[in-house]
Write an enzyme that holds these catalytic residues in place. Structure first.
Site, PDB file in Angstrom:
ATOM      1  N   HIS A 171       0.815  -1.224   0.000  1.00 36.52           N
ATOM      2  CA  HIS A 171       0.000   0.000   0.000  1.00 36.52           C
ATOM      3  C   HIS A 171       0.846   1.271   0.000  1.00 36.52           C
ATOM      4  O   HIS A 171       0.334   2.349  -0.248  1.00 36.52           O
ATOM      5  CB  HIS A 171      -0.925   0.008   1.222  1.00 36.52           C
ATOM      6  CG  HIS A 171      -1.986  -1.030   1.155  1.00 36.52           C
ATOM      7  ND1 HIS A 171      -3.317  -0.726   0.955  1.00 36.52           N
ATOM      8  CD2 HIS A 171      -1.932  -2.384   1.209  1.00 36.52           C
ATOM      9  CE1 HIS A 171      -4.022  -1.848   0.918  1.00 36.52           C
ATOM     10  NE2 HIS A 171      -3.211  -2.863   1.064  1.00 36.52           N
ATOM     11  N   ASP A 380       3.497   9.702  -0.572  1.00 37.48           N
ATOM     12  CA  ASP A 380       2.336   8.909  -0.164  1.00 37.48           C
ATOM     13  C   ASP A 380       2.057   7.871  -1.248  1.00 37.48           C
ATOM     14  O   ASP A 380       2.045   8.212  -2.435  1.00 37.48           O
ATOM     15  CB  ASP A 380       1.112   9.835  -0.005  1.00 37.48           C
ATOM     16  CG  ASP A 380       0.103   9.278   1.001  1.00 37.48           C
ATOM     17  OD1 ASP A 380       0.048   8.052   1.157  1.00 37.48           O
ATOM     18  OD2 ASP A 380      -0.635  10.087   1.600  1.00 37.48           O
TER      19      ASP A 380
HETATM   20  P1  ADP Z   1      -3.104   6.563   5.330  1.00 41.12           P
HETATM   21  O1  ADP Z   1      -3.525   5.243   4.879  1.00 41.12           O
HETATM   22  O2  ADP Z   1      -1.628   6.813   5.218  1.00 41.12           O
HETATM   23  O3  ADP Z   1      -3.595   6.943   6.675  1.00 41.12           O
HETATM   24  P2  ADP Z   1      -5.009   7.607   3.367  1.00 41.12           P
HETATM   25  O4  ADP Z   1      -5.284   9.017   2.975  1.00 41.12           O
HETATM   26  O5  ADP Z   1      -4.841   6.687   2.225  1.00 41.12           O
HETATM   27  O6  ADP Z   1      -3.723   7.645   4.319  1.00 41.12           O
HETATM   28  O7  ADP Z   1      -6.191   7.043   4.266  1.00 41.12           O
HETATM   29  C1  ADP Z   1      -6.568   7.645   5.455  1.00 41.12           C
HETATM   30  C2  ADP Z   1      -7.927   7.141   5.872  1.00 41.12           C
HETATM   31  O8  ADP Z   1      -8.167   7.533   7.226  1.00 41.12           O
HETATM   32  C3  ADP Z   1      -9.061   7.743   5.056  1.00 41.12           C
HETATM   33  O9  ADP Z   1     -10.034   6.747   4.810  1.00 41.12           O
HETATM   34  C4  ADP Z   1      -9.618   8.855   5.953  1.00 41.12           C
HETATM   35  O10 ADP Z   1     -10.989   9.089   5.765  1.00 41.12           O
HETATM   36  C5  ADP Z   1      -9.355   8.304   7.327  1.00 41.12           C
HETATM   37  N1  ADP Z   1      -9.122   9.389   8.315  1.00 41.12           N
HETATM   38  C6  ADP Z   1      -8.130  10.302   8.304  1.00 41.12           C
HETATM   39  N2  ADP Z   1      -8.223  11.146   9.340  1.00 41.12           N
HETATM   40  C7  ADP Z   1      -9.296  10.762  10.047  1.00 41.12           C
HETATM   41  C8  ADP Z   1      -9.927  11.224  11.252  1.00 41.12           C
HETATM   42  N3  ADP Z   1      -9.455  12.269  11.949  1.00 41.12           N
HETATM   43  N4  ADP Z   1     -11.033  10.555  11.666  1.00 41.12           N
HETATM   44  C9  ADP Z   1     -11.504   9.482  10.972  1.00 41.12           C
HETATM   45  N5  ADP Z   1     -10.963   9.015   9.841  1.00 41.12           N
HETATM   46  C10 ADP Z   1      -9.869   9.630   9.383  1.00 41.12           C
HETATM   47  C1  G6P Z   2      -1.175   3.070   6.225  1.00 42.58           C
HETATM   48  C2  G6P Z   2      -0.578   1.691   6.049  1.00 42.58           C
HETATM   49  C3  G6P Z   2      -1.491   0.647   6.685  1.00 42.58           C
HETATM   50  C4  G6P Z   2      -1.772   1.018   8.121  1.00 42.58           C
HETATM   51  C5  G6P Z   2      -2.343   2.427   8.228  1.00 42.58           C
HETATM   52  C6  G6P Z   2      -2.581   2.879   9.659  1.00 42.58           C
HETATM   53  O1  G6P Z   2      -2.342   3.118   5.504  1.00 42.58           O
HETATM   54  O2  G6P Z   2      -0.378   1.429   4.670  1.00 42.58           O
HETATM   55  O3  G6P Z   2      -0.899  -0.627   6.617  1.00 42.58           O
HETATM   56  O4  G6P Z   2      -2.659   0.102   8.721  1.00 42.58           O
HETATM   57  O5  G6P Z   2      -1.451   3.331   7.611  1.00 42.58           O
HETATM   58  O6  G6P Z   2      -1.415   2.761  10.424  1.00 42.58           O
HETATM   59  P1  G6P Z   2      -1.341   1.838  11.719  1.00 42.58           P
HETATM   60  O7  G6P Z   2       0.117   1.835  12.069  1.00 42.58           O
HETATM   61  O8  G6P Z   2      -2.188   2.523  12.738  1.00 42.58           O
HETATM   62  O9  G6P Z   2      -1.862   0.499  11.369  1.00 42.58           O
END
Ligand code: ADP
Ligand code: G6P
Length: 481
Positions: A171, A380
């Protein structure tokens, strides 16, 4: 803890997803009862709808240390919780996964730490996950392994269960070869991944880097995206840009509840003329300080009026025991405090910063309310937030400022693309996105909405699983719906 796989009393699964995290985390209430809450991050957001449609088993850690749980069903999903001791959480999850691999794979934005004892625990935990999968998977099952925490698992599982089809999807970005080769265990990880039949990446560049490494470092033969292993198998390495359940987000944002909340949110923010929004896990890859700095300078220079403009930054707590994350949190607290403190009046501060997690419908309301979405990661793999914002639009309005260094930037070409390292450029882009004429905004948003709706998470899963099925001519995805 025995740490041996629990007996799997549910039906053997012909479709198994394995990820470090289950879709839900176990949390302890103050009165010692326990609850389940959605796990953080994009992986779970993307996979939940796939699993609900394809009915399979999900193997993963439940987010609490030193706790062994029986397999169970949750909202129609069969879940196999893998236990981790507190020292494994420290060494495998916080250490090797998030202080070695995560920074290394994200362009070494933070300095990766290489510790041999972390690696040893990473090997042990990958083997445990493989053991669990082996007890859950039916004969000939499709096993889909997720992300950087489990890169050794494909090879380990193949040794135990040569009958199953194995897909792997990363991912996060796969780094340039010059960075990857810093890893003392570079060879073991390449070999671990090659245990899969299909290795998927977010972007073609990642797949190319991987193929180059197996050629140069392992001396294997490659032909475009095909790799011939020493035991005569063919492994495919290809890009599959991940997406979201676009329709689901759109409908959620269209609901009365989200519409009312969106109006309330704007009202609570003082009915600003322009609402900027940032939504991220609190992670140093996300470029949050750069974005806040740019916004602060625009206020200081008088290019943005703090009386009619607001930046709402939502930051979900993440990996809070890892040093670099703790430092980032302090830095952002200080930066927001300084900028808000320099506005020479009382009343609503120009930056509202919330360090909590919100329910999905609340997120849809925030997206719906925002005029300009600001997504500025330094690196990212994809960034699903950008796609969620686009999916939640009810009309061709709003504006997306998007970092060139996200996977999403390759698909959302009509966003206001930006280099987040260039603070002056970022400032100009924020102003442009805010002031652009509605006709331009509509043109851009229309194209992006089409892209996001045409390439949703179902299509993504189908493409990956169809390719996996076609490999070596075995009917892999027959049971996957
Ligand atoms: P990552 O996987 O690195 O966190 P992404 O942008 O791909 O980054 O996905 C983040 C996910 O987390 C999204 O589905 C977003 O809606 C959710 N998210 C981010 N911030 C919050 C928050 N404060 N509360 C709830 N959901 C959140
Ligand atoms: C990114 C990674 C996921 C991970 C998520 C949240 O999306 O690709 O594998 O689960 O961040 O991070 P955490 O360390 O809380 O699982």
């Amino acid at each position: 803890m025995s740490l041996k796989p629990k007996e799997w009393k549910l039906d053997p699964a012909s479709f198994v997803v394995v990820a470090n995290r289950l879709p839900v985390d176990r949390v302890e209430n103050p009165d010692s009862t326990a609850d389940w809450r959605p796990s953080p991050g994009g992986l779970v957001t993307a996979f939940e709808p796939i699993m609900h449609r394809r009915r399979g088993a999900w193997v993963g850690w439940h987010g609490a240390a030193d706790e062994e749980l029986e397999p169970f069903e949750h909202e129609g999903l069969a879940l196999a919780p893998v236990p981790l001791s507190s020292s494994e959480v420290e060494e495998y999850y916080e250490g090797f996964s998030n202080a070695t691999l995560w920074p290394l794979y994200h362009d070494a934005i933070a300095t990766p730490q290489f510790r041999r004892e972390w690696w040893d625990t990473y090997v042990i935990v990958n083997q445990r996950f493989a053991d669990y999968v082996a007890t859950v998977a039916a004969a000939g099952a499709v096993v889909w392994v997720q992300d950087y925490h489990l890169q050794l698992l494909p090879q380990m599982l193949r040794r135990q269960r040569p009958d199953v089809k194995i897909g792997f999807f990363l991912h996060i970005p796969f780094p340039p070869t010059e960075l990857y080769v810093q890893l003392p265990w570079r060879q073991q990880i390449l070999e671990g991944l090659l245990g899969a039949d299909l290795v998927g990446f977010q972007l073609p560049g990642g797949a190319r880097n991987f193929a180059r490494l197996v050629r140069d470092r392992l001396g294997l033969e490659t032909l475009r995206d095909r790799i011939r292993t020493r035991d005569g198998r063919e492994v495919l390495a290809r890009a599959y840009p991940i997406s979201i359940e676009a329709k689901g987000f759109h409908e959620l944002a269209a609901s009365d509840q989200a519409a009312e909340r969106a109006a309330e949110i704007r009202h609570d923010l003082g009915d600003p003329r322009v609402m900027f929004l940032g939504v991220d896990r609190l992670d140093y890859t996300k470029g949050i300080p750069e974005r806040i700095q740019a916004f602060g300078e625009l206020i200081a220079e008088g290019r943005i009026d703090p009386d009619e403009t607001v930046l709402l930054q939502l930051a979900m707590p993440s990996r809070q025991r890892v040093e670099q994350y703790r430092r980032l949190r302090d830095d952002i607290d200080r930066l927001v405090g300084r900028i808000n403190g320099e506005v020479p009046r009382i009343g609503r501060p120009p930056i509202i910063y919330l360090h909590v997690s919100h329910p999905r419908v609340e997120m849809a309301a925030f997206y719906r309310a925002a005029d300009v979405m600001v997504v500025t990661p330094l690196r990212d793999g994809m960034n699903l937030v950008a796609k969620e914002y686009v999916a939640c639009r009810q009309r061709d309005d709003g504006a997306l400022v998007l970092s060139e260094f996200t996977g999403a930037a390759r698909e959302l070409r009509q966003s206001y693309l930006v280099n987040p390292h260039d603070i002056d450029g970022l400032k100009d882009r924020l102003v442009e996105a805010m002031n652009d004429v509605p006709r331009n905004k509509a043109q851009r948003m229309r194209a992006m909405r089409r892209q996001v709706f045409d390439h949703d998470i179902d299509k993504w899963a189908r493409m990956f699983l169809d390719d996996l099925e076609r490999l070596n001519g075995t009917p892999a995805a027959r049971a996957t719906g």
